[in-house]
Design a protein around this motif. Structure first.
Motif, PDB file in Angstrom:
ATOM      1  N   LYS A 250     -33.811  -7.340  21.044  1.00 27.56           N
ATOM      2  CA  LYS A 250     -34.800  -7.928  21.949  1.00 27.56           C
ATOM      3  C   LYS A 250     -35.015  -7.068  23.186  1.00 27.56           C
ATOM      4  N   GLN A 251     -33.937  -6.520  23.753  1.00 26.66           N
ATOM      5  CA  GLN A 251     -34.032  -5.780  25.011  1.00 26.66           C
ATOM      6  C   GLN A 251     -34.434  -4.321  24.810  1.00 26.66           C
ATOM      7  N   ALA A 252     -33.949  -3.676  23.757  1.00 24.64           N
ATOM      8  CA  ALA A 252     -34.174  -2.234  23.584  1.00 24.64           C
ATOM      9  C   ALA A 252     -35.652  -1.829  23.581  1.00 24.64           C
ATOM     10  N   PRO A 253     -36.540  -2.569  22.919  1.00 28.32           N
ATOM     11  CA  PRO A 253     -37.942  -2.156  22.963  1.00 28.32           C
ATOM     12  C   PRO A 253     -38.612  -2.350  24.321  1.00 28.32           C
ATOM     13  N   LYS A 254     -37.961  -3.130  25.181  1.00 26.06           N
ATOM     14  CA  LYS A 254     -38.570  -3.482  26.462  1.00 26.06           C
ATOM     15  C   LYS A 254     -38.176  -2.531  27.588  1.00 26.06           C
ATOM     16  N   LEU A 255     -36.874  -2.311  27.754  1.00 22.89           N
ATOM     17  CA  LEU A 255     -36.391  -1.477  28.864  1.00 22.89           C
ATOM     18  C   LEU A 255     -34.925  -1.149  28.645  1.00 22.89           C
ATOM     19  N   MET A 256     -34.563   0.115  28.876  1.00 21.36           N
ATOM     20  CA  MET A 256     -33.160   0.506  28.790  1.00 21.36           C
ATOM     21  C   MET A 256     -32.715   1.229  30.059  1.00 21.36           C
ATOM     22  N   HIS A 257     -33.137   2.476  30.248  1.00 22.59           N
ATOM     23  CA  HIS A 257     -32.641   3.269  31.380  1.00 22.59           C
ATOM     24  C   HIS A 257     -33.548   3.126  32.598  1.00 22.59           C
ATOM     25  N   THR A 258     -32.928   2.928  33.770  1.00 20.16           N
ATOM     26  CA  THR A 258     -33.703   2.757  35.011  1.00 20.16           C
ATOM     27  C   THR A 258     -33.108   3.552  36.177  1.00 20.16           C
ATOM     28  N   LEU A 259     -32.369   4.628  35.887  1.00 12.27           N
ATOM     29  CA  LEU A 259     -31.568   5.255  36.939  1.00 12.27           C
ATOM     30  C   LEU A 259     -30.653   4.195  37.530  1.00 12.27           C
TER      31      LEU A 259
ATOM     32  N   ALA B 163     -25.757   7.876  41.386  1.00 12.88           N
ATOM     33  CA  ALA B 163     -25.320   7.867  39.994  1.00 12.88           C
ATOM     34  C   ALA B 163     -26.555   7.814  39.103  1.00 12.88           C
ATOM     35  N   THR B 164     -26.370   8.088  37.821  1.00 10.10           N
ATOM     36  CA  THR B 164     -27.499   8.134  36.899  1.00 10.10           C
ATOM     37  C   THR B 164     -27.533   6.959  35.936  1.00 10.10           C
ATOM     38  N   PHE B 165     -26.407   6.684  35.272  1.00 14.37           N
ATOM     39  CA  PHE B 165     -26.414   5.723  34.177  1.00 14.37           C
ATOM     40  C   PHE B 165     -25.958   4.295  34.514  1.00 14.37           C
ATOM     41  N   PRO B 166     -25.253   4.035  35.608  1.00 18.79           N
ATOM     42  CA  PRO B 166     -24.765   2.669  35.845  1.00 18.79           C
ATOM     43  C   PRO B 166     -25.881   1.631  35.886  1.00 18.79           C
ATOM     44  N   GLY B 167     -25.580   0.453  35.366  1.00 18.26           N
ATOM     45  CA  GLY B 167     -26.527  -0.654  35.433  1.00 18.26           C
ATOM     46  C   GLY B 167     -27.655  -0.543  34.439  1.00 18.26           C
ATOM     47  N   ASN B 168     -27.459   0.214  33.363  1.00 16.02           N
ATOM     48  CA  ASN B 168     -28.443   0.335  32.297  1.00 16.02           C
ATOM     49  C   ASN B 168     -28.883  -1.053  31.846  1.00 16.02           C
ATOM     50  N   ALA B 169     -30.196  -1.276  31.741  1.00 15.94           N
ATOM     51  CA  ALA B 169     -30.733  -2.611  31.445  1.00 15.94           C
ATOM     52  C   ALA B 169     -30.234  -3.150  30.116  1.00 15.94           C
ATOM     53  N   LEU B 170     -30.122  -2.294  29.106  1.00 20.56           N
ATOM     54  CA  LEU B 170     -29.653  -2.744  27.796  1.00 20.56           C
ATOM     55  C   LEU B 170     -28.193  -3.188  27.864  1.00 20.56           C
ATOM     56  N   ALA B 171     -27.357  -2.381  28.504  1.00 22.23           N
ATOM     57  CA  ALA B 171     -25.944  -2.733  28.628  1.00 22.23           C
ATOM     58  C   ALA B 171     -25.769  -4.015  29.431  1.00 22.23           C
ATOM     59  N   CYS B 172     -26.559  -4.191  30.480  1.00 22.77           N
ATOM     60  CA  CYS B 172     -26.454  -5.394  31.312  1.00 22.77           C
ATOM     61  C   CYS B 172     -26.893  -6.640  30.530  1.00 22.77           C
ATOM     62  N   ALA B 173     -27.929  -6.495  29.715  1.00 26.37           N
ATOM     63  CA  ALA B 173     -28.378  -7.623  28.899  1.00 26.37           C
ATOM     64  C   ALA B 173     -27.295  -8.032  27.911  1.00 26.37           C
ATOM     65  N   VAL B 174     -26.635  -7.039  27.306  1.00 21.58           N
ATOM     66  CA  VAL B 174     -25.539  -7.328  26.380  1.00 21.58           C
ATOM     67  C   VAL B 174     -24.372  -7.982  27.116  1.00 21.58           C
TER      68      VAL B 174
END
Length: 466
Positions: free
Chosen positions: A93-102, A329-340
Motif C-alpha cells: 500500500k505504501q510503496a507505490p505512494k512514497l518511500m524516500h523523503t531525505l 542524515a539521508t535515510f532516517p525516517g523513510n516513509a515506507l519503514a515508518c509505515a511498517v
C-alpha cells in the motif's frame, strides 16, 4: 490471546524438514559465490553455510527446499515474524505512494513519532521526542552525541559484556575483542564497569549475599572523588545484555544504577535495540524493573522489523539543549519503514492477540524444559532470560563453571542446523545458546527446538566436558 491454530497459520507447516546432507547443492553454490563478492567481516554469513530463500513467521526455506525453525528471530528484528501478512499489505500500500523523503517530515514518520511517545516506558511516555536513524550503531552514536551536548560533559560509562554497535562511539562501548581487534584506536573517554551477571560475578560472590556490589560500584565510581571519572555525560546499558550472554540482572540493579546517575548528573540511556519491543513480555525490557525512568531509550530491530529503521527517544525537556540542524542524515525516517513500524506496533499492542502476554507464558514453559534438563545435565550451567529472550550457558564443569570449548559450541550449533534448527551462540566465552524466535512462533515449534537442543546436548555431554 491468539490461539495456537492461528499462530500456525502465520508459519509454514510441518517444520522442520531437512535433507540428510546439508548444505544442498543450490545453497552451497550461492554461499560459495558470496565469498567472492561479499566481505569476510560478515558474522552469520561467514560462519554458517546457510542461504535464505523464503521465510514465513518462524520458519525458513533454503534454495534447496529445506525447511528450518528460526530460533534467531533476526537477533531481535523479526518480533512479529517473517513476512507477516499485515506488514506485506502495508508495504504494498505504501510503496507505490512514497518511500524516500531525505530526513524530512512525511505522514508516516510524523505519526510514528507520536505513536512512539505513547508506548514509551515511564519517564518518557508522552514526554519525549524522537531522533530517527537507519542502524543500531547509528542510533547509539546519536544518543551519545546528544548526551554530550545536553550535559556539556564528555565521559561515557558502559558495562563489561556490552554490545552497542561497531562504529565510532558504539564500538568504543562494545567489548568483544572479536569486534575490536584491529580497529583501534577507539573514541576516548569510554569506561566499562561490572554488569549484573550473577552467574559470573566479578567478585565471585553469590546473589543476594553480594549486596549488589556491581551496581553499588557504579554509584561509588560516579559519585566519589578521585575515582578518575569527573565528567560523566551518561551511563548506557542494555536492560538484558545481548551478545554478552542474555543476562538479566537482579531486581535491585537498575534502581541503584538510576539513582547513581541522578546523583552524578549523568543521563541514563537504555539500549533496547535487541531486548525491546515485546520480546521479554513487556513492550520495553526496562519495564521488567518497574519504576526506572530512563532519560533516553534507543530502539531498533523489532520496531520496523524487516525494514531498516532505528531511533532514540529523548526526554522532552532536553529538546531545547540541542543545536538545530546539527546532525544531517539521508535515510532516517523513510516513509515506507515508518509505515511498517506503525503496523508492527498495532500488531504488538493488539489486546486480542496479546503477543507479549503469550511470550511471557510460552517463554516460561520453554524455560522449564531447559531447567528440567539442567537438573541432571553435567554441562548445563545456567538457564536464564525473560519471555522469548533466553539463554542456556554450557560449561565443562558446573562447579568451576569452566566454559565449553568454542569449537565444540560451534559444532553443536551446526548439529542443530542439521536438525533443522537455526540458532546462534552468544556470551563472553561463546558458550551461550540463545533462543529468541519471533513472537509468532508456534509453541509446538519452540518445544521441538528446545527438545532437539536438549537431546543433542545429552548425546554430546562426554565430549563437551573434555
Amino acid at each position: 490471546m491468539i490461539s495456537e491454530a492461528e499462530i500456525m497459520k502465520l508459519n509454514f507447516p510441518d517444520a522442520p524438514k531437512v535433507a540428510d546432507t546439508l548444505p544442498g547443492p543450490k545453497t552451497k553454490e550461492i554461499w560459495d559465490k558470496s565469498w567472492k563478492y561479499e566481505t569476510p567481516t560478515r558474522v552469520g554469513g561467514s560462519y554458517l553455510q546457510f542461504v535464505w530463500d523464503t521465510a514465513l513467521g518462524s520458519t525458513i526455506k533454503d534454495p534447496d527446499g529445506n525447511l528450518f525453525i528460526d530460533m534467531t528471530g533476526g537477533l531481535g528484528v523479526n518480533n512479529v515474524g517473517h513476512s507477516h501478512p499485515r506488514v506485506v499489505e502495508t508495504v504494498l500500500k505504501q510503496a507505490p505512494k512514497l518511500m524516500h523523503t531525505l530526513d524530512m517530515v512525511n505522514g508516516p514518520r510524523a505519526a510514528l513519532a507520536e505513536k512512539l511517545a505513547e508506548i514509551m516506558p515511564q519517564g518518557l511516555k508522552n514526554n519525549c521526542f524522537t531522533a530517527f536513524d537507519a542502524s543500531g550503531s547509528g542510533a547509539i552514536e546519536t544518543a551519545i552525541k546528544y548526551a554530550k551536548m545536553i550535559t556539556g560533559k564528555k565521559e561515557i560509562i558502559a558495562f563489561q559484556g556490552a554490545y552497542h554497535g561497531v562504529y565510532g562511539h558504539s564500538l568504543a562501548l562494545t567489548v568483544s575483542p572479536h569486534y575490536r581487534n584491529g580497529y583501534e584506536p577507539f573514541v576516548s573517554n569510554a569506561h566499562h564497569l561490572p554488569y549484573g551477571y550473577c552467574y559470573r560475578c566479578f567478585i565471585g560472590a553469590k546473589y543476594p549475599e553480594c549486596g549488589m556490589a556491581c551496581a553499588k560500584y557504579l554509584d561509588y565510581v560516579l559519585n566519589t572523588p578521585y575515582t578518575g571519572i569527573t565528567q560523566p555525560a551518561c551511563v548506557i546499558v542494555e536492560p538484558i545484555q545481548g551478545e554478552g550472554g542474555y543476562c538479566p540482572p537482579p531486581n535491585e540493579f537498575f534502581p541503584i544504577v538510576a539513582e547513581a546517575c541522578k546523583k552524578a548528573g549523568a543521563l541514563l540511556i537504555v539500549d533496547e535495540i535487541q531486548a525491546g519491543f515485546g520480546r521479554t513480555g513487556k513492550m520495553w525490557a526496562i519495564e521488567n524493573w518497574g519504576g526506572v525512568e530512563p532519560d533516553m531509550l534507543v530502539w531498533g530491530k523489532g520496531v520496523a522489523g524487516e525494514l531498516p529503521l532505528t531511533g532514540v527517544a529523548v526526554r522532552a525537556e532536553y529538546q531545547s539543549k540541542l543545536e538545530v540542524g546539527s546532525q544531517p542524515a539521508t535515510f532516517p525516517g523513510n516513509a515506507l519503514a515508518c509505515a511498517v513500524a506503525l503496523t508492527n506496533i498495532d500488531i504488538m499492542t493488539d489486546p486480542e492477540t496479546d503477543l507479549m502476554g503469550r511470550a511471557r507464558v510460552v517463554g516460561e514453559e520453554i524455560m522449564n524444559i531447559y531447567r528440567e534438563a539442567q537438573k541432571t545435565s553435567p554441562v548445563i550451567g545456567e538457564v536464564r532470560g525473560k519471555g522469548f529472550m533466553m539463554c542456556v550457558e554450557l560449561v565443562k564443569n558446573k562447579e568451576t563453571k569452566e566454559p565449553i570449548d568454542g569449537e565444540k559450541a560451534f559444532g553443536l550449533m551446526i548439529a542443530l542446523q542439521n536438525k533443522g534448527i537455526l540458532n546462534f551462540v552468544c556470551g563472553r566465552y561463546g558458550n551461550g545458546f540463545r533462543f529468541m524466535p519471533p513472537l509468532t512462533t508456534p509453541k509446538a515449534y519452540f518445544e521441538k527446538a528446545a527438545k532437539t537442543f536438549v537431546q543433542l546436548v545429552k548425546e554430546q555431554e562426554g565430549d563437551l566436558q573434555k
